[in-house]
Design a protein around this motif. Structure first.
Motif, mmCIF file in Angstrom:
data_model
loop_
_atom_site.group_PDB
_atom_site.id
_atom_site.type_symbol
_atom_site.label_atom_id
_atom_site.label_comp_id
_atom_site.label_asym_id
_atom_site.label_seq_id
_atom_site.Cartn_x
_atom_site.Cartn_y
_atom_site.Cartn_z
ATOM 1 N N ARG A 58 -5.909 -4.822 7.556
ATOM 2 C CA ARG A 58 -6.724 -5.069 6.366
ATOM 3 C C ARG A 58 -5.960 -5.889 5.324
ATOM 4 O O ARG A 58 -6.524 -6.767 4.686
ATOM 5 N N LYS A 67 3.559 2.674 2.493
ATOM 6 C CA LYS A 67 3.009 2.956 3.820
ATOM 7 C C LYS A 67 2.996 1.653 4.601
ATOM 8 O O LYS A 67 3.249 1.629 5.801
ATOM 9 N N ALA A 95 6.109 11.520 7.517
ATOM 10 C CA ALA A 95 5.566 12.367 6.446
ATOM 11 C C ALA A 95 4.644 11.585 5.522
ATOM 12 O O ALA A 95 3.823 12.161 4.831
ATOM 13 N N ARG A 96 4.789 10.268 5.495
ATOM 14 C CA ARG A 96 4.020 9.493 4.510
ATOM 15 C C ARG A 96 2.715 8.951 5.063
ATOM 16 O O ARG A 96 1.816 8.637 4.331
ATOM 17 N N ARG A 143 -1.497 5.182 13.268
ATOM 18 C CA ARG A 143 -2.844 4.623 13.331
ATOM 19 C C ARG A 143 -3.267 4.040 11.977
ATOM 20 O O ARG A 143 -3.814 2.945 11.898
ATOM 21 N N TYR A 144 -2.989 4.833 10.920
ATOM 22 C CA TYR A 144 -3.363 4.348 9.591
ATOM 23 C C TYR A 144 -2.562 3.100 9.225
ATOM 24 O O TYR A 144 -3.101 2.140 8.690
ATOM 25 N N ILE A 154 6.897 5.390 -1.986
ATOM 26 C CA ILE A 154 7.416 4.673 -0.830
ATOM 27 C C ILE A 154 6.240 4.065 -0.087
ATOM 28 O O ILE A 154 5.189 4.689 0.051
ATOM 29 N N THR A 194 1.648 5.435 -1.488
ATOM 30 C CA THR A 194 0.933 6.701 -1.515
ATOM 31 C C THR A 194 0.397 7.001 -2.902
ATOM 32 O O THR A 194 -0.404 7.902 -3.085
ATOM 33 N N VAL A 247 0.879 -1.174 0.000
ATOM 34 C CA VAL A 247 0.000 0.000 0.000
ATOM 35 C C VAL A 247 0.913 1.220 0.000
ATOM 36 O O VAL A 247 1.612 1.486 0.971
ATOM 37 N N HIS A 301 -3.889 0.067 11.061
ATOM 38 C CA HIS A 301 -5.194 -0.281 10.502
ATOM 39 C C HIS A 301 -5.049 -1.002 9.158
ATOM 40 O O HIS A 301 -5.615 -2.065 8.937
ATOM 41 N N VAL A 302 -4.244 -0.399 8.295
ATOM 42 C CA VAL A 302 -4.119 -0.967 6.949
ATOM 43 C C VAL A 302 -3.360 -2.279 6.983
ATOM 44 O O VAL A 302 -3.659 -3.198 6.214
#
Lengths: 267, 793
Positions: free
Chosen positions: A256, A174, A243-244, A248-249, A172, A166, A164, A252-253
């Motif tokens: 998923r 995430k 920065a990317r 939390r995200y 780069i 950006t 995943v 979470h991802v």
């Protein structure tokens, strides 16, 4: 390589950018790209043996890699763009030891080993033991990565990879995750065995999600297992904000993506 | 003044059967420089290499806000290979692209205002030596309070970024505009529904592929020549004369081929003054090429805005009043900020009729890279907020969003509530086009969960009658020279920044004089050779340079047709010029080449040439600022976009974007479609990827094309350009702008499509996956709460 502050380079796709941006200088820059010992992909009795200076473009074209390590081909295709893939090498990706190196979780999932060389000779290490911390490895000063070895795929082995980023290219990660597991039938139901789950961008170095692996080991294939694995994966990592993306995200991802990869086994 | 004449929407000639047909207008002719650019032969500023040329680099501030106590350049000057070092004291006269706000210096004189602000410059034998010398410059700073948040900057100002001893109470205020039109209170009184909300537009920058670059020479006879990657040669010329204290006639500014600008090359920049000054000091040519990182510091990108909108509407969807309060984060300097502040309110009053409108816009200085004009200057942000709000009004009234927009259309040949004259207006056709192409009626609101359609509209100026510095001279001038060889040379001050303005000039000359494209060459943006044009901004070039070109070409045509008619002893009305030939409409046997016609005319009239000009008619509302945003014609746009929202990762994928744009007449449909696609692409990037920001110290968060993300080819959706031609009475052959308008609706259309897809309203840009997931969580929580409330009942 004996010079003080000497640095070994291959594609230079990271080093040159960092040096230019930071003004960092080296006592000597040693180009490894033409060394025959670091070249080529060959079959070596149950292993595919990849030269450290093999570029990602070359990996994408190698039939042996496609046959035994399709997720390595997938990962190679997500690194940078074509120009980067033409120069960047698998050995460079490993030596650079970035927590977001796209091929690294794949090598963890595939159970790769490395052949390292230095003035004191050659040795083999399991890739899972190679990284020690943020951009820290077991490679001694003046040491080189010579070969990267990946075991042949087994007939019942599942491999999955997902990045995943950006954006769709030149990005780069995430979160980047690779999964390898065998499907073993027990009592008319498929179960997982020899599970290896590698993840990038969720810790200071590429890591195996050991707790999630333990949960998956012996578990039945199916949506329920996928959901439990997702929960475990989210709980066992401790990513950072940068920065990317945000911690939390990322957590979470990661959940998923793990759920999707484990779910894909039954698909 | 002849230049005020309008030329009509028709081609210059009637054919033998009396019908008017265009020769080259409306055809997808190649760009004049297309092959040179595709083959790498085009010469950009950095391609210029001159004998003995030195290379210059800039020392930049490591502090966001500081006073310069002392600069010692002696160690740098002593470094072998260094030819000159300059600081702010070398060029202390301030400048600013807007003459009312001259708050910039070529190099900081006593204060730095953001991390990256220019402090000193070095010319040396090569870039490495210049860079090494920068490290030998000793600067002592005294740190000042740093303002990164506009509210903080306004409310708690202790060290004003631009101290104003005469009016210290202004603090960090850059500009405030408050204007009131119609009876706003009554409008809200009459409304059946009122929607009120906050919206955020983040910072974005231009990312032109060519970085800024300038080369200067200073000849022994005191002629300063500057080649610069600028989009406004004329303003650079004026600023150089002021800052370097040279007579303007001893300065020549040339714009070579340009690799994109998008507004980011509109200001005069530090490097232009530095190479000029260094060339004057050393007597050698001097070049400075900024790195990508430096371009991010130079910025002048889109202003971040915090917007509050309130819209009232009747049950049938008619807007009754709009009230806006806007806080604009200007960054460290004024740049075009005065205009930005006006534009944030002035350009919203179309394509919809506002009976009453009030806005209150405040621009604030902060210690960040300075903001300025980016494609759709000052109006993309309010357009985003308002078009999302219109969708909310439609939702509140259970109305189709396209129908709501139709219900509010202002019509053609009308006047807006703030006094702008609207001429042609093809907005209704734009809506019809996107409705049809997106299969809106069959699909909107009916796609599976996770997929949706959204719509938005907009308008934009085709140039403005506000000429930056007050003067009565033409806004666009052109000169044509006719050669015995059959060649026509066009000299235009217009800046071709990749948008194709030189191609437009050539096409119009061909059309008017009946020539083939290879018989016309264009020399542009060289202040020694070309008449003044105000440059490539405000989407003014096709409209203004186009009209000036028609003016000049028609004068020549009368002369040539008259001479040939006299030679043939026939009425000039019988002369037809087309496809490189001149013939008698009533006797086709009488036919000569254009070259022969030129020679006949030269023999009879002496050396052939003509000038042409354009100036806007008097426009705008009768109030202070009423001319800002007043344009001779407005373009109109509607977008429909189709998105997919991945509810697992929160990512928005735009699959299709239908862009219907009323450009009046497409003089070259290929160039128009290119501008429409490029605009929509840029809007999409701003919506979902780009974010120009600094960290808590004021340091740029990612000054590289890796970390500042623009879409790659694989991120780009299918872009469908649907050209609408309303034929404007004053545009050249009816043409209006196409370069900036088509950006506006793409951002709100994406937000509105996400609402259709998953039921969340995205009001705060950029639409990151994290924000999407958070909004989905909130929505789920709200639904669950409602669900359990129902259960408990």
């Amino acid at each position: 390589m004996g010079a003080p502050d000497a640095v070994a380079v291959a594609g230079c796709t990271d080093l040159m950018v960092v040096d230019t941006a930071t003004g960092r200088r080296h006592g000597a820059v040693v180009d490894l790209q033409r060394l025959p010992e670091l070249a080529g992909v060959r079959d070596d009795g149950g292993w595919i043996d990849i030269g450290a200076a093999v570029s990602f473009s070359q990996l994408r074209r190698e039939a042996l890699v496609a046959e035994h390590a399709p997720i390595l081909v997938q990962a190679a295709a997500t690194i940078g763009g074509w120009q980067i893939q033409n120069r960047a090498t698998i050995g460079g990706n490993i030596a650079n030891a970035s927590p977001v190196g796209d091929s690294l979780p794949v090598l963890l999932a595939l159970g790769a080993e490395l052949v390292l060389a230095s003035s004191s000779g050659e040795r083999r290490v399991s890739y899972a033991d190679f990284h020690r911390g943020y951009r820290e490895t077991v490679l001694e000063p003046g040491g080189l990565i010579v070969r990267v070895r990946v075991p042949h795929a087994l007939p019942d082995q599942f491999q999955g990879f997902k990045k995943v980023g950006t954006r769709e290219a030149q990005a780069i990660s995430k979160v980047v995750v690779a999964l390898s597991a065998r499907r073993v039938e027990v009592g008319g139901q498929e179960h997982l065995a020899d599970v290896r789950l590698g993840a990038g961008a969720v810790a200071a170095m590429p890591i195996r999600l050991r707790r999630t692996e333990a949960l998956l080991e012996g578990a039945p294939v199916g949506a329920d297992t996928a959901t439990r694995a997702a929960r475990e994966a989210r709980a066992e990592v401790n990513p950072i904000d940068d920065a990317r993306s945000t911690a939390r995200y990322r957590a979470h991802v990661l959940g998923r993506v793990v759920r999707r990869l484990v779910g894909d086994i039954s698909a | 003044m002849a230049s005020r004449d309008q030329h009509g929407i028709h081609p210059p000639f009637a054919d033998a059967d009396g019908k008017r047909r265009f020769g080259v207008i409306g055809k997808p002719l190649r760009k004049v420089d297309g092959i040179a650019k595709a083959t790498g032969q085009a010469v950009y500023a950095d391609d210029i290499q001159l004998p003995g040329m030195l290379h210059a680099k800039t020392l930049r501030s490591p502090h966001a806000h500081a006073r310069i106590v002392r600069i010692d350049t002696s160690r740098a000057e002593a470094l072998p290979g260094v030819h000159a070092v300059i600081t702010g004291r070398s060029m202390p006269i301030p400048y600013g692209v807007i003459p009312w706000t001259p708050d910039e210096n070529a190099l900081a004189v006593d204060r730095v205002r953001f991390i990256g602000d220019e402090v000193a410059a070095v010319a040396a034998v090569d870039e490495d030596t210049a860079n090494a010398a920068l490290e030998l410059i000793d600067v002592e700073y005294e740190l000042l309070a740093v303002y990164l948040d506009p509210v903080e900057a306004l409310e708690n100002c202790t060290d004003a970024i631009h101290p104003n001893p005469k009016r210290p109470e202004r603090g960090n205020l850059s500009k405030r505009v408050e204007l009131d039109f119609g009876d706003v209170a009554d409008g809200f009184e009459r409304a059946d529904v009122i929607v009120e909300d906050d919206y955020t537009f983040h910072g974005t920058t231009h990312t032109a592929i060519e970085p800024h670059c300038a080369v200067a020479t200073y000849s022994p006879d005191k002629l300063l020549t500057l080649w610069s990657a600028t989009q406004i040669t004329h303003y650079v010329h004026r600023a150089l004369a002021r800052v370097l204290e040279l007579p303007a006639h001893s300065i020549r500014v040339i714009q070579p081929c340009l690799g994109g600008a998008f507004g980011g090359k509109s200001d005069p920049f530090s490097l232009e003054f530095c190479v000029a000054k260094l060339a004057m000091i050393t007597g050698r040519p001097v070049k400075m090429l900024w790195t990508r990182e430096e371009v991010f510091y130079a910025h002048r990108g889109r202003h971040p805005m915090r917007l509050h909108y309130k819209t009232g509407a009747t049950k049938d969807g008619k807007v009754t009043a709009v009230d806006a309060k806007i806080l604009i984060d200007g960054g460290a300097y004024s740049s075009f900020g005065l205009v930005t502040t006006y534009y944030s309110g002035q350009l919203l009053t179309g394509p919809y009729d506002f009976p009453a409108y009030h806005y209150d816009s405040t621009r604030v200085f902060t210690n960040k890279p300075p903001c300025g004009p980016k494609r759709g200057h000052g109006s993309v942000q309010p357009r985003f907020a308002f078009e999302v709000q219109l969708d909310e009004v439609a939702e509140a009234l259970a109305m189709d969003p396209i129908e709501l927009r139709r219900a509010n259309w202002q019509g053609e040949h009308t006047k807006t509530v703030n006094g702008q004259r609207i001429t042609s207006n093809g907005f209704m056709q734009c809506l019809a086009e996107v409705e049809r192409a997106s299969r809106w009626k069959e699909r909107r609101g009916k796609l599976p969960f996770g997929r949706g359609l959204g719509v938005a509209g907009s308008m934009y100026i085709s140039g403005t009658n506000y000429p930056i510095y007050p003067n009565d001279m033409p806004q666009a001038g052109i000169q044509l020279k006719v050669d015995r060889s059959g060649l026509v040379m066009a000299f235009t001050g217009g800046n071709d920044i990749g948008q194709g303005s030189n191609t437009v000039v050539r096409t119009i000359v061909c059309e008017e004089l009946g020539l083939e494209p290879d018989m016309v060459r264009v020399v542009a943006a060289d202040t020694d050779l070309c008449p003044v044009d105000l440059g490539a901004y405000s989407s003014r070039v096709t409209f203004m340079v186009g009209n000036a070109t028609i003016d000049a070409a028609r004068k020549l045509r009368h002369q040539i047709a008259g001479a040939v008619a006299a030679e043939w002893e026939i009425d000039p009305g019988r002369i037809f010029m087309g496809s490189g030939q001149v013939f008698d409409l009533e006797d086709r046997a009488k036919c000569i080449s254009s070259m022969e016609a030129f020679q006949i005319a030269e023999a009879r009239c002496d050396t052939l040439g003509s000038t042409g000009a354009y100036n806007t008619p008097t426009l705008g509302g009768d109030y202070r600022g009423g001319t800002i945003g007043a344009s001779p014609a407005y373009s109109f746009t509607a977008h429909a976009v189709e998105v997919q929202v991945d509810v697992e990762t929160g990512r928005i994928t735009v699959d299709n974007c239908w862009i219907a744009h009323d450009c009046g007449r497409a003089l070259n449909p290929m160039l128009v479609a290119g501008q429409m696609e490029g605009s929509a692409y840029m809007g999409l990037a701003e919506a979902v990827l780009e974010h120009h920001d600094v960290n808590r110290f004021g340091l740029h968060a990612g000054p590289s094309l890796l970390d500042y993300r623009i879409p790659t080819s694989v991120d780009t959706p299918e872009l469908h350009a649907l050209i609408v031609e309303s034929l404007d009475p004053e545009g050249p052959y009816g043409a209006k702008e196409a370069g900036e308008g088509p950006l506006h609706p793409s951002i709100p259309a994406i937000s509105n499509a996400v609402f259709d897809a998953v039921g969340i309203r995205l009001r705060h840009l950029p639409f990151t996956p994290g924000k999407v997931l958070a909004a989905l969580r909130e929505r789920r929580a709200a639904e669950t709460a409602v669900g359990s409330a129902k259960e408990s009942v």
